[in-house]
Enzyme design. Structure first.
Site, PDB file in Angstrom:
ATOM      1  N   LYS A  32       0.850  -1.199   0.000  1.00  0.00           N
ATOM      2  CA  LYS A  32       0.000   0.000   0.000  1.00  0.00           C
ATOM      3  C   LYS A  32       0.888   1.253   0.000  1.00  0.00           C
ATOM      4  O   LYS A  32       1.943   1.249  -0.620  1.00  0.00           O
ATOM      5  CB  LYS A  32      -0.981  -0.048   1.170  1.00  0.00           C
ATOM      6  CG  LYS A  32      -1.768  -1.371   1.184  1.00  0.00           C
ATOM      7  CD  LYS A  32      -2.903  -1.406   2.139  1.00  0.00           C
ATOM      8  CE  LYS A  32      -3.606  -2.752   2.047  1.00  0.00           C
ATOM      9  NZ  LYS A  32      -4.765  -2.861   2.920  1.00  0.00           N
ATOM     10  N   HIS A 116      -8.411  -2.925  -6.282  1.00  0.00           N
ATOM     11  CA  HIS A 116      -8.383  -3.104  -4.821  1.00  0.00           C
ATOM     12  C   HIS A 116      -9.539  -2.323  -4.198  1.00  0.00           C
ATOM     13  O   HIS A 116      -9.876  -1.225  -4.652  1.00  0.00           O
ATOM     14  CB  HIS A 116      -7.045  -2.626  -4.249  1.00  0.00           C
ATOM     15  CG  HIS A 116      -6.885  -3.007  -2.813  1.00  0.00           C
ATOM     16  ND1 HIS A 116      -7.482  -2.308  -1.790  1.00  0.00           N
ATOM     17  CD2 HIS A 116      -6.231  -4.047  -2.235  1.00  0.00           C
ATOM     18  CE1 HIS A 116      -7.186  -2.900  -0.635  1.00  0.00           C
ATOM     19  NE2 HIS A 116      -6.433  -3.961  -0.886  1.00  0.00           N
ATOM     20  N   GLU A 118      -9.789  -0.568  -1.621  1.00  0.00           N
ATOM     21  CA  GLU A 118      -9.495   0.795  -1.153  1.00  0.00           C
ATOM     22  C   GLU A 118      -9.573   1.779  -2.318  1.00  0.00           C
ATOM     23  O   GLU A 118      -9.942   2.939  -2.135  1.00  0.00           O
ATOM     24  CB  GLU A 118      -8.108   0.822  -0.484  1.00  0.00           C
ATOM     25  CG  GLU A 118      -8.152   0.154   0.881  1.00  0.00           C
ATOM     26  CD  GLU A 118      -6.805  -0.357   1.373  1.00  0.00           C
ATOM     27  OE1 GLU A 118      -5.780  -0.078   0.727  1.00  0.00           O
ATOM     28  OE2 GLU A 118      -6.803  -1.058   2.405  1.00  0.00           O
ATOM     29  N   GLU A 190     -11.318 -10.592  -1.126  1.00  0.00           N
ATOM     30  CA  GLU A 190     -11.066  -9.849   0.103  1.00  0.00           C
ATOM     31  C   GLU A 190     -12.371  -9.249   0.644  1.00  0.00           C
ATOM     32  O   GLU A 190     -12.801  -8.175   0.188  1.00  0.00           O
ATOM     33  CB  GLU A 190     -10.083  -8.707  -0.161  1.00  0.00           C
ATOM     34  CG  GLU A 190      -8.764  -9.159  -0.742  1.00  0.00           C
ATOM     35  CD  GLU A 190      -7.676  -8.103  -0.568  1.00  0.00           C
ATOM     36  OE1 GLU A 190      -6.690  -8.414   0.098  1.00  0.00           O
ATOM     37  OE2 GLU A 190      -7.831  -6.982  -1.071  1.00  0.00           O
ATOM     38  N   GLY A 196      -7.459  -4.986   7.020  1.00  0.00           N
ATOM     39  CA  GLY A 196      -6.832  -4.061   7.960  1.00  0.00           C
ATOM     40  C   GLY A 196      -7.504  -3.971   9.315  1.00  0.00           C
ATOM     41  O   GLY A 196      -7.250  -3.040  10.074  1.00  0.00           O
ATOM     42  N   SER A 237      -6.488  -9.303   6.793  1.00  0.00           N
ATOM     43  CA  SER A 237      -5.951  -9.615   8.122  1.00  0.00           C
ATOM     44  C   SER A 237      -5.264 -10.977   8.197  1.00  0.00           C
ATOM     45  O   SER A 237      -5.379 -11.688   9.195  1.00  0.00           O
ATOM     46  CB  SER A 237      -7.050  -9.485   9.183  1.00  0.00           C
ATOM     47  OG  SER A 237      -7.525  -8.147   9.222  1.00  0.00           O
TER      48      SER A 237
HETATM   49  P1  PGA Z   1      -4.538  -6.526   5.323  1.00  0.00           P
HETATM   50  O1  PGA Z   1      -4.774  -5.952   3.855  1.00  0.00           O
HETATM   51  O2  PGA Z   1      -3.710  -7.763   5.204  1.00  0.00           O
HETATM   52  O3  PGA Z   1      -3.788  -5.409   6.043  1.00  0.00           O
HETATM   53  O4  PGA Z   1      -5.862  -6.796   5.930  1.00  0.00           O
HETATM   54  C1  PGA Z   1      -5.063  -6.829   2.795  1.00  0.00           C
HETATM   55  C2  PGA Z   1      -5.275  -6.046   1.518  1.00  0.00           C
HETATM   56  O5  PGA Z   1      -5.843  -4.965   1.561  1.00  0.00           O
HETATM   57  O6  PGA Z   1      -4.875  -6.504   0.430  1.00  0.00           O
END
Ligand code: PGA
Length: 280
Positions: A32, A116, A118, A190, A196, A237
């Site tokens: 990220k 992704h 995000e 995901e 996160g 996570s």
């Molecule tokens: P994370 O993120 O392992 O911090 O939960 C995964 C991702 O966003 O690809």
């Protein structure tokens, strides 16, 4: 927490042993917006690369920010560790201030994370289903392997919409590809609430969505052979402590790892993944 309970893929079945193909697990580190200064990225890569390089029963990919791609790529040249970008534009070139094209990434990396959550959540014309599909096509045209992210929100799970949401996302992302192109893609499932947060999905739930929903959606469009060949990761996570429980699941072919990939013990995560994959 078991938010997929019941509804997901009800009535369908998982493939039997003879229908399964050998899919090489793939662990991708999504840094990220971290470790973006070339020097700090290099320091981190130098700490982990020797040990990471040894774990070659699984494919390993590091995805730094654009600013550290060159440094990381150079530091990994003599290794079997791949490099990926975290996004790209679908156009080749032109008036797109601040954007990076697939052509610019060739030679620097072999993978690119696309769609992704995000980025989808930030919205805009460059993260619509159609834009993500154009990115997937552009990446493949330049021999980059897309890691296409899909996943549903907690509200969608609670409304029982997991199946329609993730099927539509994967269908839209792969729309118009040939079977051969679709088989080259990596999908990352995901669930948004797990990213996160320190709260991972249960391995059984992730396995069910991947096996019964995502592979089924791919099979409808490209046939069972492609559905069984595509590698589908779990993300959200993932830690050194829980990775083995995901990797022993028959439908889960690796992980997209955010926060845990920024720590030196990411090597333990990958090692635990490789050991667990060897047991399944
Ligand atoms: P994370 O993120 O392992 O911090 O939960 C995964 C991702 O966003 O690809």
């Amino acid at each position: 927490m078991a938010p997929h309970r019941g509804a997901a893929g009800a009535g369908k079945r998982l493939p039997n042993e003879s229908e399964k193909t050998m899919r090489r697990p793939i662990l991708a580190a999504n840094w990220k917006m971290n470790l973006g200064r070339p020097q700090e990225a290099l320091e981190f890569v130098r700490r982990i690369r020797y040990a990471l390089n040894e774990i070659d029963t699984v494919e390993r990919v590091l995805c730094p920010p654009f600013t550290a791609l060159t440094a990381v790529a150079e530091a990994l040249t003599a290794t079997s560790i791949g490099v990926g970008a975290q996004n790209m534009h679908f156009e080749e070139k032109g008036a797109h201030t601040g954007e990076i094209s697939a052509e610019m990434l060739t030679g620097l990396c072999q993978f690119v994370i696309l769609g992704h959550s995000e980025r989808r959540a930030a919205g805009g014309a460059l993260e619509t289903e159609m834009a993500i599909n154009r990115k997937v096509r552009a990446a493949l045209a330049h021999d980059l392997t897309p890691i296409v992210c899909v996943g549903e929100t907690l509200a969608q799970i609670e409304k029982g919409e997991t199946q329609s949401v993730v099927s539509d996302q994967v269908g839209a992302a792969l729309d118009g590809l040939t079977s051969e192109q679709a088989a080259r893609c990596v999908i990352a499932y995901e669930p948004l609430w797990a990213i996160g947060t320190g709260k991972a999905a249960t391995p059984a739930d992730a396995n069910r969505v991947i096996g019964l929903i995502l592979r089924a959606a791919i099979a409808v469009r490209f046939g069972e052979g492609v559905a069984q060949a595509v590698r589908i990761q779990y993300g959200g996570s993932v830690t050194p402590a829980n990775i083995a429980s995901f990797m022993t699941m028959p439908e889960i072919d690796g992980a997209l790892v955010g926060g845990a990939s920024l720590k030196p013990d990411y090597v333990d995560l990958v090692r635990n993944a490789a050991e667990a994959a060897g047991r399944r």
